[in-house]
Design an enzyme around this catalytic site. Structure first.
Site, PDB file in Angstrom:
ATOM      1  N   ARG A  80       0.834  -1.206   0.000  1.00 24.84           N
ATOM      2  CA  ARG A  80       0.000   0.000   0.000  1.00 24.84           C
ATOM      3  C   ARG A  80       0.872   1.261   0.000  1.00 24.84           C
ATOM      4  O   ARG A  80       2.016   1.236   0.405  1.00 24.84           O
ATOM      5  CB  ARG A  80      -0.907   0.030   1.229  1.00 24.84           C
ATOM      6  CG  ARG A  80      -2.088  -0.937   1.147  1.00 24.84           C
ATOM      7  CD  ARG A  80      -3.030  -0.776   2.324  1.00 24.84           C
ATOM      8  NE  ARG A  80      -2.361  -1.061   3.580  1.00 24.84           N
ATOM      9  CZ  ARG A  80      -1.949  -0.137   4.442  1.00 24.84           C
ATOM     10  NH1 ARG A  80      -2.145   1.146   4.214  1.00 24.84           N
ATOM     11  NH2 ARG A  80      -1.346  -0.496   5.556  1.00 24.84           N
ATOM     12  N   LYS A 223      -8.709  -2.111   0.734  1.00 27.14           N
ATOM     13  CA  LYS A 223      -8.571  -1.232   1.885  1.00 27.14           C
ATOM     14  C   LYS A 223      -9.313   0.091   1.643  1.00 27.14           C
ATOM     15  O   LYS A 223      -9.690   0.772   2.605  1.00 27.14           O
ATOM     16  CB  LYS A 223      -7.100  -1.001   2.208  1.00 27.14           C
ATOM     17  CG  LYS A 223      -6.436  -2.238   2.845  1.00 27.14           C
ATOM     18  CD  LYS A 223      -7.058  -2.584   4.206  1.00 27.14           C
ATOM     19  CE  LYS A 223      -6.181  -3.339   5.142  1.00 27.14           C
ATOM     20  NZ  LYS A 223      -6.275  -4.729   5.377  1.00 27.14           N
ATOM     21  N   HIS A 243     -10.716  -3.398  12.374  1.00 32.34           N
ATOM     22  CA  HIS A 243      -9.655  -4.057  11.619  1.00 32.34           C
ATOM     23  C   HIS A 243      -9.311  -5.340  12.381  1.00 32.34           C
ATOM     24  O   HIS A 243      -8.386  -5.387  13.186  1.00 32.34           O
ATOM     25  CB  HIS A 243      -8.424  -3.154  11.509  1.00 32.34           C
ATOM     26  CG  HIS A 243      -7.361  -3.709  10.612  1.00 32.34           C
ATOM     27  ND1 HIS A 243      -6.026  -3.494  10.801  1.00 32.34           N
ATOM     28  CD2 HIS A 243      -7.453  -4.473   9.497  1.00 32.34           C
ATOM     29  CE1 HIS A 243      -5.333  -4.108   9.857  1.00 32.34           C
ATOM     30  NE2 HIS A 243      -6.177  -4.715   9.061  1.00 32.34           N
ATOM     31  N   SER A 262      -0.924  -5.205  10.271  1.00 26.53           N
ATOM     32  CA  SER A 262      -0.431  -6.116   9.254  1.00 26.53           C
ATOM     33  C   SER A 262       0.675  -7.025   9.798  1.00 26.53           C
ATOM     34  O   SER A 262       1.598  -6.557  10.458  1.00 26.53           O
ATOM     35  CB  SER A 262       0.087  -5.301   8.080  1.00 26.53           C
ATOM     36  OG  SER A 262       0.446  -6.166   7.056  1.00 26.53           O
ATOM     37  N   LYS A 266      -3.713 -11.978  12.078  1.00 32.79           N
ATOM     38  CA  LYS A 266      -5.178 -12.040  11.940  1.00 32.79           C
ATOM     39  C   LYS A 266      -5.609 -13.190  11.028  1.00 32.79           C
ATOM     40  O   LYS A 266      -6.470 -14.000  11.386  1.00 32.79           O
ATOM     41  CB  LYS A 266      -5.743 -10.719  11.365  1.00 32.79           C
ATOM     42  CG  LYS A 266      -5.633  -9.532  12.275  1.00 32.79           C
ATOM     43  CD  LYS A 266      -6.283  -8.302  11.688  1.00 32.79           C
ATOM     44  CE  LYS A 266      -5.701  -7.876  10.357  1.00 32.79           C
ATOM     45  NZ  LYS A 266      -4.265  -7.565  10.385  1.00 32.79           N
ATOM     46  N   THR A 267      -4.993 -13.244   9.851  1.00 36.92           N
ATOM     47  CA  THR A 267      -5.383 -14.275   8.882  1.00 36.92           C
ATOM     48  C   THR A 267      -4.958 -15.655   9.376  1.00 36.92           C
ATOM     49  O   THR A 267      -5.757 -16.603   9.389  1.00 36.92           O
ATOM     50  CB  THR A 267      -4.758 -13.974   7.504  1.00 36.92           C
ATOM     51  OG1 THR A 267      -5.234 -12.705   7.064  1.00 36.92           O
ATOM     52  CG2 THR A 267      -5.126 -15.037   6.482  1.00 36.92           C
ATOM     53  N   ASP A 281     -10.101 -10.184   8.087  1.00 33.77           N
ATOM     54  CA  ASP A 281      -9.491  -8.842   8.101  1.00 33.77           C
ATOM     55  C   ASP A 281     -10.411  -7.671   8.452  1.00 33.77           C
ATOM     56  O   ASP A 281      -9.977  -6.744   9.112  1.00 33.77           O
ATOM     57  CB  ASP A 281      -8.867  -8.582   6.721  1.00 33.77           C
ATOM     58  CG  ASP A 281      -7.852  -7.456   6.736  1.00 33.77           C
ATOM     59  OD1 ASP A 281      -6.974  -7.468   7.615  1.00 33.77           O
ATOM     60  OD2 ASP A 281      -7.935  -6.571   5.876  1.00 33.77           O
ATOM     61  N   ARG A 346       1.313 -12.243  -1.744  1.00 34.72           N
ATOM     62  CA  ARG A 346      -0.064 -12.381  -1.245  1.00 34.72           C
ATOM     63  C   ARG A 346      -0.872 -13.337  -2.096  1.00 34.72           C
ATOM     64  O   ARG A 346      -0.590 -13.539  -3.274  1.00 34.72           O
ATOM     65  CB  ARG A 346      -0.765 -11.023  -1.296  1.00 34.72           C
ATOM     66  CG  ARG A 346      -0.220 -10.009  -0.323  1.00 34.72           C
ATOM     67  CD  ARG A 346      -0.951 -10.104   0.994  1.00 34.72           C
ATOM     68  NE  ARG A 346      -0.464  -9.123   1.949  1.00 34.72           N
ATOM     69  CZ  ARG A 346      -1.080  -8.857   3.093  1.00 34.72           C
ATOM     70  NH1 ARG A 346      -2.185  -9.476   3.422  1.00 34.72           N
ATOM     71  NH2 ARG A 346      -0.577  -7.968   3.922  1.00 34.72           N
TER      72      ARG A 346
HETATM   73  P1  ATP Z   1      -2.604  -8.258   7.086  1.00 35.26           P
HETATM   74  O1  ATP Z   1      -3.411  -7.211   7.818  1.00 35.26           O
HETATM   75  O2  ATP Z   1      -1.468  -7.637   6.319  1.00 35.26           O
HETATM   76  O3  ATP Z   1      -3.422  -9.187   6.274  1.00 35.26           O
HETATM   77  P2  ATP Z   1      -2.409 -10.304   9.177  1.00 35.26           P
HETATM   78  O4  ATP Z   1      -2.623  -9.758  10.556  1.00 35.26           O
HETATM   79  O5  ATP Z   1      -3.505 -11.055   8.560  1.00 35.26           O
HETATM   80  O6  ATP Z   1      -1.830  -9.135   8.222  1.00 35.26           O
HETATM   81  P3  ATP Z   1      -0.937 -12.707   8.749  1.00 35.26           P
HETATM   82  O7  ATP Z   1      -1.165 -12.739   7.279  1.00 35.26           O
HETATM   83  O8  ATP Z   1      -1.700 -13.688   9.578  1.00 35.26           O
HETATM   84  O9  ATP Z   1      -1.120 -11.238   9.303  1.00 35.26           O
HETATM   85  O10 ATP Z   1       0.614 -12.833   8.971  1.00 35.26           O
HETATM   86  C1  ATP Z   1       1.251 -13.404  10.072  1.00 35.26           C
HETATM   87  C2  ATP Z   1       2.546 -14.015   9.549  1.00 35.26           C
HETATM   88  O11 ATP Z   1       3.385 -14.361  10.630  1.00 35.26           O
HETATM   89  C3  ATP Z   1       2.253 -15.293   8.800  1.00 35.26           C
HETATM   90  O12 ATP Z   1       3.135 -15.359   7.712  1.00 35.26           O
HETATM   91  C4  ATP Z   1       2.567 -16.377   9.836  1.00 35.26           C
HETATM   92  O13 ATP Z   1       2.995 -17.588   9.261  1.00 35.26           O
HETATM   93  C5  ATP Z   1       3.704 -15.736  10.601  1.00 35.26           C
HETATM   94  N1  ATP Z   1       3.830 -16.180  12.010  1.00 35.26           N
HETATM   95  C6  ATP Z   1       4.951 -16.670  12.558  1.00 35.26           C
HETATM   96  N2  ATP Z   1       4.769 -16.943  13.860  1.00 35.26           N
HETATM   97  C7  ATP Z   1       3.509 -16.605  14.173  1.00 35.26           C
HETATM   98  C8  ATP Z   1       2.741 -16.656  15.374  1.00 35.26           C
HETATM   99  N3  ATP Z   1       3.247 -17.102  16.524  1.00 35.26           N
HETATM  100  N4  ATP Z   1       1.454 -16.234  15.320  1.00 35.26           N
HETATM  101  C9  ATP Z   1       0.949 -15.760  14.180  1.00 35.26           C
HETATM  102  N5  ATP Z   1       1.629 -15.685  13.015  1.00 35.26           N
HETATM  103  C10 ATP Z   1       2.911 -16.105  12.991  1.00 35.26           C
HETATM  104 MN    MN Z   2      -4.599 -10.754   6.816  1.00 33.56          MN
END
Ligand code: ATP
Ligand code: MN
Length: 558
Positions: A80, A223, A243, A262, A266-267, A281, A346
């Site tokens: 972004r 977004k 969020h 980010s 979350k995902t 998200d 992604r």
């Molecule tokens: P966005 O808002 O950009 O979508 P997000 O909050 O959804 O971000 P994720 O896509 O879930 O974030 O990214 C978390 C990343 O961290 C993943 O690649 C995951 O494999 C890695 N990771 C490593 N250790 C952990 C942990 N203990 N808990 C969560 N995620 C972890």
């Molecule tokens: Mn996500």
């Protein structure tokens, strides 16, 4: 392979007068109608996935992965561009908007220039894509969205990310509530007043339109809609926009929200085989419960493995869009570990590709657990703490995490960041308005709140600490969900005054308290805790005149 560059260009159309008239409110409808009547231009209006694949494959670099996903590239921008996001200053919204570095003003004249520029660019294309879909799973509150774009991958992306209407719903779709003109391949005009680069993402709440110039990163569209929901839902319906990801227990029906910036998880953490996925998200919390805004997920792919994250890994199949991944030119197998092109690789897929997805994506009950996710690269915060009511507000307003490389342009090293409501870049109104609403809702529905650090433990990322293994974070979540953690024994974690559990099944006990897991000496640890505490305190001064004394006192005591 044919590329768009080699296709014949289309000349000026007779529709120019209508298209150029900025006062034309029916613009979107006329735009499509004229194009549908124009034989030179092909309009793919709500095209099927295979058609979008075929069109997509004509774009430079686009290929099909070994598992059937469409692999596309977003060009120079692979994240972004928050510095280039602008909101039009107009009389219907100007008194509501939280003006400042997040929402920069653009005047109506400049908006018209950017909008004409986008539309003029789209008019030169031989083929256009139009996607009509909904944002918001609750039919009471959903909005109708139309995307007009020139790249098939953008169309497929938004088809995945928005809520796909049924055939019946499409037949009676009518006019959209909000329209995005995505001319991302074409630059903004740097000589226009208020433009600071050749990228501009502009939202107009009066016209209910958004224009994208100079960035092809698909995440800008989703977004953008999120910002619209951060504006519309509280103003129109007094609904809280979040969020967060959300999931629901299969047996108990208990809902959990996972707030986080980010890369905090979350995902990853909402995709839990024991729980139904509501969304990964963007959500809204109404008087009826929680609903997802989107119809798809947008997962990070770096280091993705079938073993650690099978749900997401297996969702990358026909219909999914892989963005900016490196792949083997022969086998078309994706090299998920390769960050050479970008760290922010992604994949977008319809939510039903996750086997545990809950359809429709909403719950008619209120959240029982609220989890604030942070990814602390300093290794200071405990993997889990149970928050008091005042602490939730303090941490929600603060929104601390370490910004990891990738999702935003120009971020290559982890850096401490505070992002109000864990979603500052997307907020349309002042953060305290959302914080107050969350506080009211939590009090009304008696939710338990937790702070989860999915980041580093033992020491900082720079000094050899390790990221908290995913299996331990998942074990912590299991203990939250089965109710045992709420009843566990707690000790206090110093400066931050956080309540930290002494033991959790399946998690090494020394990991739970950073003081015990720290490798590098007590003095160093104390210093790091103090450093982070100071950053928290400095950041919170922005809100000190608006937060209650109780909430202010819930921060680190230095
Ligand atoms: P966005 O808002 O950009 O979508 P997000 O909050 O959804 O971000 P994720 O896509 O879930 O974030 O990214 C978390 C990343 O961290 C993943 O690649 C995951 O494999 C890695 N990771 C490593 N250790 C952990 C942990 N203990 N808990 C969560 N995620 C972890
Ligand atoms: Mn996500």
């Amino acid at each position: 392979m044919p590329s768009v560059d080699t296709l014949p260009q289309v000349g000026v159309h007779s529709t120019a007068t209508i298209l150029n008239n900025p006062n034309n409110n029916d613009f979107g409808r006329q735009f499509i109608q004229k194009y549908l009547l124009n034989e030179d231009v092909l309009v793919r209006h709500n095209a099927a996935v295979p058609t979008l694949y075929e069109d997509g494959l004509l774009e430079k670099g686009t290929m099909i992965s070994s598992t059937g996903a469409l692999m596309a590239f977003s060009g120079k921008k692979t994240g972004r561009s928050p510095k280039d996001k602008r909101i039009v200053d107009e009389e219907t919204s100007t008194n509501e908007i939280w003006w400042g570095p997040v929402n920069k003003k653009v005047d109506e004249h400049t908006w018209l220039v950017s909008r004409s520029r986008a539309i003029d660019y789209l008019r030169t294309r031989q083929k256009l894509f139009v996607v009509d879909a909904y944002a918001g799973w609750d039919p009471r509150y959903r909005i109708k969205v139309r995307i007009i774009c020139a790249r098939a991958y953008h169309a497929l992306f938004m088809r995945n990310m928005l809520i796909r209407p049924t055939e019946e719903e499409l037949a009676s779709f009518g006019e959209p509530d909000f329209t995005i003109y995505n001319a991302g391949q074409f630059p903004a005009n740097i000589h226009t007043r208020g433009m600071t680069s050749n990228t501009s993402v502009e939202i107009n709440f009066k016209a209910m339109e958004m224009v994208i110039l100079g960035t092809e990163y698909a995440g800008e569209m989703k977004k953008g809609i999120f910002t619209v929901m951060f504006y519309l839902m509280p103003i129109r319906h007094k609904i809280l926009t979040l969020h967060s990801s959300a999931n629901q227990g299969v047996k108990e029906g208990d809902v959990t929200l996972f707030f986080g910036l980010s890369g905090t998880g979350k995902t990853t953490l909402s995709a839990d085989p024991h729980r139904e996925l509501i969304g990964d998200d963007e959500h809204c919390w109404s008087d009826h419960g929680v609903f997802n805004i989107e119809g798809g997920c947008y997962a990070k792919c770096l280091d993705l493995s079938g073993e650690k994250e099978p749900e997401i890994y297996n969702a990358i199949k026909f219909g999914a869009v892989l963005e900016n991944v490196v792949y083997d030119p022969e086998s078309r197998e994706v090299d998920y570990e390769n960050p050479n092109f970008t760290e922010n690789t992604r994949c977008s897929y319809p939510i039903e590709y996750i086997p545990s997805a809950k359809l429709p994506c909403l719950a008619d009950s209120h959240p029982k657990n609220i989890i604030l996710l942070t990814c602390d690269a300093r290794g200071v915060l405990p993997p889990v703490s149970k928050l008091t009511k005042a602490q939730v507000m303090y941490h929600f307003i603060s929104g601390y995490t370490s910004k990891m490389a990738g999702t935003e342009e120009g971020v290559t090293e982890p850096e401490a960041t505070f992002s109000a409501c864990f979603g500052q870049p997307f907020l349309a109104l002042h953060p305290m308005r959302y914080a107050q609403q969350l506080s009211d809702k939590m009090a009304e529905h008696n939710a338990t709140a937790w702070l989860l650090n999915t980041g580093w433990t033992g020491n900082s990322a720079a000094k050899g600490g390790k990221r908290c293994p995913l299996k331990y974070t998942r074990a912590i979540l299991d203990a939250i969900h089965d109710g045992s953690l709420a009843k566990a024994e707690y000790e206090t974690f110093g400066t931050f005054g956080l309540n930290v559990p002494v033991a959790i099944p399946g998690v090494p006990s020394e990991l739970l308290n950073p003081q015990k897991s720290w490798v590098g000496g007590e003095k160093e640890f104390e210093k790091e805790v103090k450093n982070l505490g100071t950053l928290f305190a400095e950041n919170f001064t922005k809100y000190s005149d608006q937060a209650t004394a109780e909430v202010q006192a819930a921060g680190p005591v230095l």
